[in-house]
Structure formats: C-alpha cells, structure tokens
Scaffold this active site. Structure first.
Site, PDB file in Angstrom:
ATOM      1  N   SER A  96     -31.886  -3.317  70.806  1.00 61.66           N
ATOM      2  CA  SER A  96     -31.202  -4.320  69.987  1.00 61.66           C
ATOM      3  C   SER A  96     -30.105  -3.717  69.128  1.00 61.66           C
ATOM      4  CB  SER A  96     -32.234  -4.976  69.069  1.00 61.66           C
ATOM      5  OG  SER A  96     -31.585  -5.668  68.022  1.00 61.66           O
TER       6      SER A  96
ATOM      7  N   GLU B 211     -29.661  -4.556  66.260  1.00 61.72           N
ATOM      8  CA  GLU B 211     -30.266  -4.361  64.936  1.00 61.72           C
ATOM      9  C   GLU B 211     -30.529  -2.877  64.670  1.00 61.72           C
ATOM     10  OE1 GLU B 211     -31.739  -6.190  62.101  1.00 61.72           O
ATOM     11  OE2 GLU B 211     -30.073  -7.426  62.736  1.00 61.72           O
TER      12      GLU B 211
ATOM     13  N   TYR C  12     -38.586  -4.475  62.042  1.00 59.83           N
ATOM     14  CA  TYR C  12     -38.281  -4.794  63.454  1.00 59.83           C
ATOM     15  C   TYR C  12     -37.315  -3.755  64.025  1.00 59.83           C
ATOM     16  CZ  TYR C  12     -35.749  -7.042  67.307  1.00 59.83           C
ATOM     17  OH  TYR C  12     -35.138  -7.302  68.513  1.00 59.83           O
TER      18      TYR C  12
HETATM   19  P1  NAP Z   1     -38.030 -14.377  72.079  1.00 65.18           P
HETATM   20  O1  NAP Z   1     -37.460 -15.672  72.535  1.00 65.18           O
HETATM   21  O2  NAP Z   1     -38.603 -14.253  70.723  1.00 65.18           O
HETATM   22  O3  NAP Z   1     -39.179 -13.990  73.160  1.00 65.18           O
HETATM   23  C1  NAP Z   1     -40.077 -12.949  72.901  1.00 65.18           C
HETATM   24  C2  NAP Z   1     -41.115 -12.937  74.002  1.00 65.18           C
HETATM   25  O4  NAP Z   1     -42.087 -11.923  73.713  1.00 65.18           O
HETATM   26  C3  NAP Z   1     -41.907 -14.257  74.146  1.00 65.18           C
HETATM   27  O5  NAP Z   1     -42.188 -14.468  75.505  1.00 65.18           O
HETATM   28  C4  NAP Z   1     -43.178 -13.949  73.384  1.00 65.18           C
HETATM   29  O6  NAP Z   1     -44.282 -14.742  73.781  1.00 65.18           O
HETATM   30  C5  NAP Z   1     -43.386 -12.497  73.824  1.00 65.18           C
HETATM   31  N1  NAP Z   1     -44.344 -11.772  72.984  1.00 65.18           N
HETATM   32  C6  NAP Z   1     -44.434 -11.760  71.641  1.00 65.18           C
HETATM   33  N2  NAP Z   1     -45.469 -10.987  71.264  1.00 65.18           N
HETATM   34  C7  NAP Z   1     -46.041 -10.516  72.392  1.00 65.18           C
HETATM   35  C8  NAP Z   1     -47.169  -9.698  72.659  1.00 65.18           C
HETATM   36  N3  NAP Z   1     -47.927  -9.217  71.684  1.00 65.18           N
HETATM   37  N4  NAP Z   1     -47.459  -9.418  73.945  1.00 65.18           N
HETATM   38  C9  NAP Z   1     -46.723  -9.922  74.960  1.00 65.18           C
HETATM   39  N5  NAP Z   1     -45.637 -10.714  74.765  1.00 65.18           N
HETATM   40  C10 NAP Z   1     -45.319 -11.001  73.493  1.00 65.18           C
HETATM   41  O7  NAP Z   1     -36.982 -13.197  72.251  1.00 65.18           O
HETATM   42  P2  NAP Z   1     -35.643 -13.149  73.155  1.00 65.18           P
HETATM   43  O8  NAP Z   1     -34.512 -13.643  72.350  1.00 65.18           O
HETATM   44  O9  NAP Z   1     -35.937 -13.713  74.482  1.00 65.18           O
HETATM   45  O10 NAP Z   1     -35.451 -11.572  73.274  1.00 65.18           O
HETATM   46  C11 NAP Z   1     -36.029 -10.828  74.343  1.00 65.18           C
HETATM   47  C12 NAP Z   1     -36.120  -9.363  73.943  1.00 65.18           C
HETATM   48  O11 NAP Z   1     -34.821  -8.862  73.639  1.00 65.18           O
HETATM   49  C13 NAP Z   1     -36.960  -9.089  72.704  1.00 65.18           C
HETATM   50  O12 NAP Z   1     -37.550  -7.826  72.858  1.00 65.18           O
HETATM   51  C14 NAP Z   1     -35.936  -9.033  71.583  1.00 65.18           C
HETATM   52  O13 NAP Z   1     -36.429  -8.249  70.520  1.00 65.18           O
HETATM   53  C15 NAP Z   1     -34.784  -8.374  72.301  1.00 65.18           C
HETATM   54  N6  NAP Z   1     -33.433  -8.697  71.807  1.00 65.18           N
HETATM   55  C16 NAP Z   1     -33.040  -9.996  71.664  1.00 65.18           C
HETATM   56  C17 NAP Z   1     -31.742 -10.264  71.286  1.00 65.18           C
HETATM   57  C18 NAP Z   1     -31.239 -11.681  71.117  1.00 65.18           C
HETATM   58  O14 NAP Z   1     -30.183 -11.862  70.480  1.00 65.18           O
HETATM   59  N7  NAP Z   1     -31.905 -12.663  71.688  1.00 65.18           N
HETATM   60  C19 NAP Z   1     -30.835  -9.209  71.051  1.00 65.18           C
HETATM   61  C20 NAP Z   1     -31.288  -7.903  71.229  1.00 65.18           C
HETATM   62  C21 NAP Z   1     -32.580  -7.657  71.622  1.00 65.18           C
HETATM   63  P3  NAP Z   1     -44.501 -16.219  73.150  1.00 65.18           P
HETATM   64  O15 NAP Z   1     -43.563 -17.129  73.906  1.00 65.18           O
HETATM   65  O16 NAP Z   1     -45.932 -16.480  73.426  1.00 65.18           O
HETATM   66  O17 NAP Z   1     -44.161 -16.133  71.696  1.00 65.18           O
HETATM   67  N1  GDD Z   2     -32.931 -16.776  60.915  1.00 68.65           N
HETATM   68  C1  GDD Z   2     -32.099 -17.116  59.911  1.00 68.65           C
HETATM   69  N2  GDD Z   2     -32.369 -18.236  59.196  1.00 68.65           N
HETATM   70  N3  GDD Z   2     -31.022 -16.349  59.648  1.00 68.65           N
HETATM   71  C2  GDD Z   2     -30.181 -16.728  58.660  1.00 68.65           C
HETATM   72  C3  GDD Z   2     -30.409 -17.875  57.904  1.00 68.65           C
HETATM   73  C4  GDD Z   2     -31.558 -18.676  58.169  1.00 68.65           C
HETATM   74  O1  GDD Z   2     -31.817 -19.682  57.533  1.00 68.65           O
HETATM   75  N4  GDD Z   2     -29.388 -17.993  57.010  1.00 68.65           N
HETATM   76  C5  GDD Z   2     -28.571 -16.959  57.208  1.00 68.65           C
HETATM   77  N5  GDD Z   2     -29.047 -16.176  58.201  1.00 68.65           N
HETATM   78  C6  GDD Z   2     -28.439 -14.916  58.646  1.00 68.65           C
HETATM   79  C7  GDD Z   2     -29.413 -13.728  58.669  1.00 68.65           C
HETATM   80  O2  GDD Z   2     -29.567 -13.197  57.355  1.00 68.65           O
HETATM   81  C8  GDD Z   2     -28.688 -12.785  59.628  1.00 68.65           C
HETATM   82  O3  GDD Z   2     -27.718 -12.042  58.936  1.00 68.65           O
HETATM   83  C9  GDD Z   2     -27.965 -13.743  60.580  1.00 68.65           C
HETATM   84  O4  GDD Z   2     -28.035 -15.053  59.997  1.00 68.65           O
HETATM   85  C10 GDD Z   2     -28.591 -13.807  61.976  1.00 68.65           C
HETATM   86  O5  GDD Z   2     -29.980 -14.046  61.824  1.00 68.65           O
HETATM   87  P1  GDD Z   2     -30.911 -14.394  63.100  1.00 68.65           P
HETATM   88  O6  GDD Z   2     -30.327 -15.520  63.868  1.00 68.65           O
HETATM   89  O7  GDD Z   2     -32.312 -14.519  62.598  1.00 68.65           O
HETATM   90  O8  GDD Z   2     -30.732 -13.116  64.034  1.00 68.65           O
HETATM   91  P2  GDD Z   2     -30.787 -11.551  63.707  1.00 68.65           P
HETATM   92  O9  GDD Z   2     -29.384 -11.048  63.842  1.00 68.65           O
HETATM   93  O10 GDD Z   2     -31.513 -11.258  62.472  1.00 68.65           O
HETATM   94  O11 GDD Z   2     -31.694 -11.004  64.912  1.00 68.65           O
HETATM   95  C11 GDD Z   2     -31.488 -11.476  66.234  1.00 68.65           C
HETATM   96  O12 GDD Z   2     -30.566 -10.634  66.891  1.00 68.65           O
HETATM   97  C12 GDD Z   2     -31.007  -9.279  67.058  1.00 68.65           C
HETATM   98  C13 GDD Z   2     -29.855  -8.518  67.761  1.00 68.65           C
HETATM   99  O13 GDD Z   2     -28.900  -8.135  66.826  1.00 68.65           O
HETATM  100  C14 GDD Z   2     -32.854 -11.484  66.932  1.00 68.65           C
HETATM  101  O14 GDD Z   2     -32.715 -12.102  68.186  1.00 68.65           O
HETATM  102  C15 GDD Z   2     -33.368 -10.071  67.136  1.00 68.65           C
HETATM  103  O15 GDD Z   2     -34.544 -10.110  67.946  1.00 68.65           O
HETATM  104  C16 GDD Z   2     -32.277  -9.276  67.876  1.00 68.65           C
HETATM  105  O16 GDD Z   2     -32.710  -7.957  68.110  1.00 68.65           O
END
Ligand code: NAP
Ligand code: GDD
Length: 348
Positions: A134, A136, A157
């Site tokens: 990520s 992050e 995280y």
């Molecule tokens: P998400 O929608 O939160 O999906 C997470 C998945 O992990 C869900 O299927 C969840 O199951 C499963 N999970 C949670 N705890 C688990 C456990 N203990 N054992 C097995 N499975 C578990 O996340 P996403 O956005 O698809 O992201 C996919 C991956 O990419 C994650 O690793 C995330 O950290 C990473 N990532 C995401 C982003 C982004 O912007 N989306 C960016 C960078 C990296 P449930 O459905 O049952 O909750």
């Molecule tokens: N969730 C959330 N809720 N975020 C908020 C809010 C709110 O009400 N208001 C402002 N934000 C700001 C957060 O402080 C952050 O700076 C930004 O919006 C994005 O927040 P999220 O959408 O929760 O995503 P994230 O950037 O913290 O994390 C996501 O992206 C990562 C990759 O950079 C997640 O998908 C992580 O799993 C992933 O790794």
C-alpha cells in the site's frame, strides 16, 4: 487452465480480480471468512453453483489468523498463482485495533508465505505470489513516491503493511520464490467499502439528493490522495505475475486531489452545494495523518506496459451515478415503509 487462489476475495479488489481471472480462463478459488451474515455480495455477479460441471469459481472457509486453514486450502487447490489481498484495510480502525490489524496484515502474510514455502519445497511446483502492498507505507515521505522512496508508516495498518512487504522481499531472496509486491495507491469503485472517504461521500450526497439524510460528517478535508479505479488496478496485479522476473511496482495515476476536491466533483455531478450539508466530526480524524500521496507509476508503465484507463472525473461520475441509483431504490422502499438501510449508512 491456470488456477488462482485469492485471499480477501470478498473485498473490493478481490471481486474485480476474480472477474478478471475468470475472463482470462482461470479456475479461481477464494478464501472467505466465516461470518454470521452473508459477506459475498460483491461476488454475486460471478457466483456459480459449484455443483455445476462448468463452475470455475470456488469458495473456501479460511482466515489469515488461522495458519492450518491456509495450509489445508493450499494443499487442496494447488494454485499456480496466489493473490494475498486479505486485510483489516481501514487505516482509522487500525488505531483502535492495532494488534488485530498486525495479526491479519503482517503475521497473516507471513503465515501464507510459510505455507507457500513448504508447499513449493515438498511438491516442487512453482507458485507465483502477489502481495497487496500500500501507498500508506510511504506515509509521511515527500511526494511523489516511487519504488525507491523510503517508507515512513503513520498508522498501525501502514506499519503492518511495511512488515508484510519486507517478509515478501525476504522470502523472494532467501527461498527463491516468485513474489511481487504491488505498492498500490488508493483505488476506488462503486464496490468500495462504505466507510472509505470516496464511497462515504458518494453514498451520502446521493442520499441527501433524494431527501434520505440531511448531513454528512467527515474528518480532514485537506488530505490529498492519488485516486484510481480498482478495475484498472487489478490488471496491474495480474501483469506483475506474468512478467518473467518477480519485482516490486508502484501502481498509481500520477495525479492527486484533496478530499475537498473529491467533494467538489461529486457534489457538482448531483448539483448540490456541499458546504451547507457537510460538517466536521473529530472521530474521523487520525492521530497521525498521511497528508499527501502521489505515485510515480513510471516503472509499471515501462516494464509491464500498464496504464490507468479511467480518469479521476470519470471515476467520480461512475460512483455517483451508481449511488444515486441505489438512493432512488432506497427512496422507493422508504415510501413503502422500509427503513432497513438507514442505520448502516448513518454510521459509515
Ligand atoms: P477490502 O474491501 O477491505 O477487502 C479486504 C478483504 O480482506 C475482504 O475480503 C475481507 O473479508 C478480507 N479479510 C479481512 N480480514 C481477514 C482475515 N482475518 N482473514 C481472511 N480475510 C480477511 O480491501 P480492498 O480495498 O479490496 O483491498 C485489497 C487489499 O489491498 C488489502 O490488503 C488492502 O489493504 C490493500 N490495498 C488497498 C488499496 C485500496 O485503495 N483499495 C490500496 C492499497 C492496498 P470480509 O469481506 O469478510 O471483510
Ligand atoms: N475514511 C474516512 N472517513 N476518511 C476521511 C474522512 C472520513 O469521514 N474524512 C476525511 N478523510 C480522509 C482521511 O483522513 C484520509 O486522509 C483520506 O480521507 C482517505 O481516507 P480513506 O478513504 O479511509 O483511505 P486511506 O487513504 O486512509 O486508506 C485507503 O488507501 C490505502 C492506500 O493508500 C485504504 O484502502 C487502505 O487499505 C489503503 O492501503
């Protein structure tokens, strides 16, 4: 026919990746956590009855906190490719559930890697492994961030993802495994979890438009993110495992916008003035914020030939249109006396 195993198949990315792999002719196996309610909604469009002889999508109960289940599934499925997407992926929640987040995200990855290492050694098979890293992990590092930028995690995280990243690098170097780390910047879609900021905004503004709620509470509006489309990003995951050499790649658009700018665009699509409906709630602030993520996707473009297809404006429009349709359906139900969806959205 190639076989893939996906942890986190029920999540946003898992559902898009499963679709992509099925369209490429793969047999796809996914690990699902046991829950007291159905958690496979995102897989509805591709769900197949496993009893059908033509079925190519199979789900297995397992958990990243349970190594034995992971080993058993690996032995049974014998995948060619593993995509480790499972995670407690909410940054704000990780401050409240730090140990659990580390157990799933860091140690969970180690559990899968250990299982893969033994599997490869005993069966002499090649298994390719994708680790969901990520942006992050860059945290407080100055933008733009690339594969050579030093990590500076700002949450439990992010620290857990850094540990998982280095486990993956070490297993590649120490055991000669084919492992790629994708360092993905934020990617969104109409299937994004409703507590991430983009979806929270599009869901709430659409409901406000339909008269279903009157306020939207948010945290820090000044944070900037490099937001892409999840459908484009899962293609990059697949491309990494098709390359001859395992390596690590940043996947991003190379553009960043603030939360405020996302609000501007989403509200404009709905013809709403968001200033009168958005209020701040400190509970959505993070103890340590990540101010600015902006990725340099140059290496993914040069080596993998990957580029994002959907623009920022198209992404916002797609999400708003989807959520407006949902809100319309909800308004129709509300008129008929059903209020079942209100609670989930209010607390998002
Ligand atoms: P998400 O929608 O939160 O999906 C997470 C998945 O992990 C869900 O299927 C969840 O199951 C499963 N999970 C949670 N705890 C688990 C456990 N203990 N054992 C097995 N499975 C578990 O996340 P996403 O956005 O698809 O992201 C996919 C991956 O990419 C994650 O690793 C995330 O950290 C990473 N990532 C995401 C982003 C982004 O912007 N989306 C960016 C960078 C990296 P449930 O459905 O049952 O909750
Ligand atoms: N969730 C959330 N809720 N975020 C908020 C809010 C709110 O009400 N208001 C402002 N934000 C700001 C957060 O402080 C952050 O700076 C930004 O919006 C994005 O927040 P999220 O959408 O929760 O995503 P994230 O950037 O913290 O994390 C996501 O992206 C990562 C990759 O950079 C997640 O998908 C992580 O799993 C992933 O790794």
């Amino acid at each position: 026919m190639k076989t893939a195993l996906i942890t986190g198949v029920t999540g946003q990315d898992g559902s898009f990746l499963a679709e992509l792999l099925l369209s490429k002719g793969y047999e796809v196996h996914g690990i699902v956590r046991r829950a007291s309610t159905f958690n496979t909604d995102r897989l509805d469009p591709i769900y197949e009855d496993p009893h059908e002889p033509s079925a190519r999508l199979f789900l297995h109960y397992g958990d990243l906190t349970d190594g034995a289940s992971l080993r058993r599934i690996l032995e049974k499925v014998q995948p060619d490719e593993i995509y480790n997407l499972g995670a407690q992926s909410h940054v704000r929640v990780s401050f409240d559930q730090a140990e659990f987040t580390a157990d799933v995200v860091a140690t969970g990855t180690l559990r899968v890697l250990e299982a893969v290492r033994d599997h490869v050694e005993h069966l002499h098979r090649e298994v390719k492994f994708y680790q969901a890293g990520s942006s992050e992990m860059f945290g407080a590092a100055n933008p733009p961030q690339s594969e050579t930028t030093a990590f500076y995690p700002r949450s439990p995280y992010a620290a857990a993802k850094v540990a998982a990243h280095w486990y993956a690098v070490n297993y590649r170097e120490a055991h000669g495994l084919f492992i790629c780390n994708g360092i993905l910047f934020n990617h969104e879609s109409h299937r994004r979890g409703e507590t991430f900021v983009t979806r929270k905004i599009t869901r709430a503004l659409a409901r406000i438009k339909m008269g279903l709620q009157d306020k939207l509470f948010l945290g820090n509006l000044d944070a900037k993110r490099d937001w892409g489309y999840a459908g484009d990003y899962v293609e990059a995951m697949w491309l990494m495992l098709q390359h001859e050499k395992p390596d690590d790649y940043v996947v991003a658009t190379g553009e960043s916008y603030s939360v405020r700018e996302f609000l501007d665009r989403a509200a404009a699509c709905l013809d709403i003035d968001w200033h009168s409906v958005v209020a701040q709630d400190a509970r959505y602030l993070r103890p340590t914020e990540v101010d600015h993520l902006l990725g340099d996707p140059g290496k993914a473009r040069r080596v993998l030939g990957w580029a994002p297809k959907l623009s920022f404006d198209e992404l916002v429009k797609k999400m708003v249109e989807h959520d407006l349709e949902l809100a319309k359906q909800e308004a129709t139900l509300a008129k008929a006396g059903h209020h079942t969806m209100l609670r989930a959205v209010r607390h998002g």
